[in-house]
Scaffold this motif. Structure first.
Motif, PDB file in Angstrom:
ATOM      1  N   LYS A  34      28.310 -79.417  22.015  1.00  0.00           N
ATOM      2  CA  LYS A  34      29.659 -78.872  22.278  1.00  0.00           C
ATOM      3  C   LYS A  34      30.092 -77.929  21.163  1.00  0.00           C
ATOM      4  N   ASP A  35      29.872 -78.323  19.906  1.00  0.00           N
ATOM      5  CA  ASP A  35      30.342 -77.524  18.762  1.00  0.00           C
ATOM      6  C   ASP A  35      29.598 -76.203  18.618  1.00  0.00           C
ATOM      7  N   THR A  36      28.371 -76.126  19.128  1.00  0.00           N
ATOM      8  CA  THR A  36      27.578 -74.899  18.964  1.00  0.00           C
ATOM      9  C   THR A  36      27.403 -74.140  20.280  1.00  0.00           C
ATOM     10  N   GLY A  37      28.105 -74.559  21.318  1.00  0.00           N
ATOM     11  CA  GLY A  37      28.094 -73.818  22.593  1.00  0.00           C
ATOM     12  C   GLY A  37      26.783 -73.898  23.341  1.00  0.00           C
ATOM     13  N   LEU A  38      26.121 -75.076  23.299  1.00  0.00           N
ATOM     14  CA  LEU A  38      24.831 -75.222  23.988  1.00  0.00           C
ATOM     15  C   LEU A  38      25.060 -75.655  25.429  1.00  0.00           C
ATOM     16  N   THR A  39      25.543 -74.721  26.225  1.00  0.00           N
ATOM     17  CA  THR A  39      25.796 -74.990  27.640  1.00  0.00           C
ATOM     18  C   THR A  39      24.526 -74.733  28.461  1.00  0.00           C
ATOM     19  N   GLY A  40      24.493 -75.257  29.689  1.00  0.00           N
ATOM     20  CA  GLY A  40      23.342 -75.034  30.564  1.00  0.00           C
ATOM     21  C   GLY A  40      22.056 -75.543  29.931  1.00  0.00           C
ATOM     22  N   ASP A  41      21.017 -74.661  29.948  1.00  0.00           N
ATOM     23  CA  ASP A  41      19.709 -75.025  29.388  1.00  0.00           C
ATOM     24  C   ASP A  41      19.528 -74.537  27.949  1.00  0.00           C
ATOM     25  N   ARG A  42      20.641 -74.185  27.296  1.00  0.00           N
ATOM     26  CA  ARG A  42      20.520 -73.690  25.918  1.00  0.00           C
ATOM     27  C   ARG A  42      19.944 -74.747  24.968  1.00  0.00           C
ATOM     28  N   TYR A  43      20.270 -76.005  25.204  1.00  0.00           N
ATOM     29  CA  TYR A  43      19.732 -77.068  24.349  1.00  0.00           C
ATOM     30  C   TYR A  43      18.201 -77.116  24.451  1.00  0.00           C
ATOM     31  N   SER A  44      17.669 -76.909  25.657  1.00  0.00           N
ATOM     32  CA  SER A  44      16.210 -76.867  25.839  1.00  0.00           C
ATOM     33  C   SER A  44      15.601 -75.738  25.023  1.00  0.00           C
ATOM     34  N   TRP A  45      16.286 -74.587  24.985  1.00  0.00           N
ATOM     35  CA  TRP A  45      15.762 -73.451  24.236  1.00  0.00           C
ATOM     36  C   TRP A  45      15.843 -73.672  22.732  1.00  0.00           C
ATOM     37  N   VAL A  46      16.844 -74.430  22.292  1.00  0.00           N
ATOM     38  CA  VAL A  46      16.894 -74.783  20.869  1.00  0.00           C
ATOM     39  C   VAL A  46      15.680 -75.645  20.516  1.00  0.00           C
ATOM     40  N   GLY A  47      15.306 -76.558  21.424  1.00  0.00           N
ATOM     41  CA  GLY A  47      14.103 -77.360  21.203  1.00  0.00           C
ATOM     42  C   GLY A  47      12.849 -76.514  21.201  1.00  0.00           C
ATOM     43  N   LYS A  62      15.375 -80.264  33.094  1.00  0.00           N
ATOM     44  CA  LYS A  62      16.559 -79.503  33.480  1.00  0.00           C
ATOM     45  C   LYS A  62      17.807 -80.367  33.365  1.00  0.00           C
ATOM     46  N   SER A  63      18.850 -79.808  32.738  1.00  0.00           N
ATOM     47  CA  SER A  63      20.088 -80.569  32.554  1.00  0.00           C
ATOM     48  C   SER A  63      20.694 -80.984  33.888  1.00  0.00           C
ATOM     49  N   SER A  64      20.430 -80.191  34.942  1.00  0.00           N
ATOM     50  CA  SER A  64      20.971 -80.519  36.269  1.00  0.00           C
ATOM     51  C   SER A  64      20.315 -81.765  36.863  1.00  0.00           C
ATOM     52  N   GLN A  65      19.169 -82.199  36.299  1.00  0.00           N
ATOM     53  CA  GLN A  65      18.448 -83.365  36.824  1.00  0.00           C
ATOM     54  C   GLN A  65      18.699 -84.626  36.002  1.00  0.00           C
ATOM     55  N   ALA A  66      19.602 -84.548  35.018  1.00  0.00           N
ATOM     56  CA  ALA A  66      19.898 -85.719  34.184  1.00  0.00           C
ATOM     57  C   ALA A  66      20.501 -86.825  35.044  1.00  0.00           C
ATOM     58  N   PRO A  67      20.241 -88.111  34.755  1.00  0.00           N
ATOM     59  CA  PRO A  67      19.421 -88.611  33.645  1.00  0.00           C
ATOM     60  C   PRO A  67      17.971 -88.904  34.032  1.00  0.00           C
TER      61      PRO A  67
END
Length: 516
Positions: free
Chosen positions: A96-109, A445-450
């Motif tokens: 939330k604090d770094t704006g990792l919306t959608g699949d951005r968290y996957s790209w950080v990984g 994919k975040s849309s398939q969580a959990p």
């Protein structure tokens, strides 16, 4: 001295034509005779009946183990801890604090492995040309500061840049560890040390640290995760720079006689110790060697579970209804399973070679580990989300890939001779490692969580493909050994002093035997 337990078998006498093939293989690269291995100055000191005792060897081995194994273990553990700090931070408002919306968290990984991929070959060249331990210590110092800087990040772009840089700085660590291990231990001793060094015990640090920062006040607890781990890395870099030797010849903690014993123990393997001169012929031979590409393909598939699970395990667990602090603690068993996998597979190979040295065991234990991971991933894919304990157990056991992965790394070390070829092979393997770790998070994919159905399916497929590829690798090594047994009339329990420390590759040296 006798040869390694893995090495030579008796062979039929070769014909005159075969002897010419033998001669050509040994002399394929005339430069190898000039560019001797660094260990050549300590070779041939135990001749004419002058030798060392078994007690001397055991005492020296313990001395080396107590110095190197803990240091190499913490090198790997620290790197494993630092690369997944984002996974723990994700539980405390990091996204939330770094704006990792959608699949951005996957790209950080994935971004971490872009840096690793970019710097694989340059770091390999630096490890060959410069003092090895100093390169590793310097890289660790810099990545510690990068981690501390990540704690101040506020947006997606900054995070991507820092993660790419972090990956580049970690690139020399595991290849450097493998080179150090091959300098000090003969092949039949490397397997046990690899199992002790490559574990999943980084969770013993990330778990308590992640649980502890949950008690900090304020809205940005996740920043402390990066600051603490970064400070630990900077301190450890100082230890590496002072206490880790670059090679046996330069080591101060062993005597002149002990250095000669180290070199003599490595003679039968025909792999050499170190050569600072880049050999272009060895580089191109690596690219032509089928073993290289089979190992690259294996690492490409076996590392997909690592890329996906290490970034999403905490989120999978939290999706079962646990709090952030409880989720951090519940990830700790994943590291225990990884460690057990490493101990079982590598320890199993070591013990089998001790009691049944005439047989090959590495591929057997790789396939065993893959089978455990495959069954576990199948349960993780099929169990419903309300089966909390079943899914947790399946998730934990899906981490069994570490044991087969570590055994495969030791295969690359044991089956590659010629220092430039070793460095190039390691670089290619870690290019594959990076590519698969870039790909891995993209299946989640975040849309398939959990449930992350696509991600778990990718883990399943990777286990199946890895089993097929390692079986092909073993078949090739078996065939090549039989061909060499038919050619090399000198094969058997005998040391070949004409090729021991001449920096020949495994393909140039007909005396070399592959393990699988």
């Amino acid at each position: 001295m006798t040869s390694s337990q893995d090495d030579h078998k008796s062979a039929p006498s070769a014909s005159i034509a075969d002897q010419s093939i033998h001669q050509g293989l040994v002399q394929e690269d005339p430069k190898a005779a000039v560019h001797l291995d660094i260990a050549a100055q300590y070779a041939d000191q135990f001749t004419d009946g002058n030798t060392y005792t078994h007690d001397e060897e055991v005492k020296l081995r313990w001395k080396i183990d107590l110095r190197l194994v803990p240091m190499l273990w913490f090198n790997v553990t620290l790197a494993a801890m630092d690369k997944v700090t984002t996974s723990t931070a994700a539980l405390y408002g990091f996204r939330k604090d770094t704006g990792l919306t959608g699949d951005r968290y996957s790209w950080v990984g994935s971004a971490f492995y872009f840096g690793y991929l970019f710097w694989c070959f340059p770091s390999g060249h630096l490890l060959q040309k410069l003092p090895l331990a100093k390169v590793m210590g310097s890289a660790q110092m810099m990545w510690g500061f990068v981690l501390i800087g990540t704690g101040f990040a506020t947006n997606f772009r900054t995070l991507i840049a820092l993660r790419v840089l972090l990956g580049a700085l970690e690139a020399p660590i595991v290849p450097g560890n493998l080179l150090i291990m091959s300098m000090w231990y003969p092949r039949h001793e490397q397997q046990l040390r690899a199992g002790l060094i490559y574990t999943g015990l980084s969770v013993c640090f990330t778990g308590p640290i992640g649980w502890g920062i949950g008690f900090l006040e304020g809205e940005h607890q996740w920043r402390a995760m990066f600051w603490i781990t970064g400070a630990m890395t900077v301190l450890w870099a100082c230890v590496i720079g002072i206490f880790l030797p670059d090679n046996p010849v330069k080591a101060h903690f062993v005597s002149h006689r002990e250095k000669a014993i180290v070199v003599e123990r490595l003679r039968a393997d025909q792999t050499g110790v170190e050569n600072k001169i880049f050999n272009r012929g060895q580089f191109f031979e690596t690219l032509r060697d089928p073993k290289t590409w089979l190992l690259v393909a294996f690492n490409l598939t076996i590392s997909i579970p690592n890329g996906g699970l290490t970034n999403f395990a905490t989120l999978i667990i939290k999706g079962l209804g646990y709090t952030s602090q409880r989720s951090v603690l519940l990830t700790m068993p994943t590291g225990i399973i990884q460690t057990l996998s490493s101990y079982i597979c590598n320890g199993g190979v070591f013990l089998c070679l001790q009691y049944f040295p005439a047989r090959q065991w590495r591929t057997v234990f790789i396939l065993f580990g893959l089978a455990v991971g495959l069954i576990s991933a199948t349960f993780l894919y099929t169990l419903s989300t309300d089966n909390f304990y079943g899914r947790l157990a399946a998730l934990y056991m899906s981490y069994f890939y570490l044991g087969p992965y570590v055994v495969s790394l030791s295969l690359a070390t044991a089956n590659t001779a010629g220092h430039t070829k070793k460095v190039t092979t390691n670089a290619l393997i870690f290019v594959a490692y990076c590519v698969s770790n870039i790909i891995g998070p993209q299946f989640f994919k975040s849309s398939q969580a959990p449930l992350y159905a696509m991600g778990i399916a990718a883990v399943l497929a990777s286990y199946v493909l890895s089993a097929i590829i390692i079986a092909l690798y073993a078949t090739y090594c078996w065939w090549e050994n039989r061909r060499r047994d038919a050619v090399d009339e000198a094969a058997g329990e005998r040391v070949h002093q004409d090729t021991d420390f001449r920096d020949l590759t495994d393909r140039q040296n007909i005396h070399f035997r592959y393990v699988w």
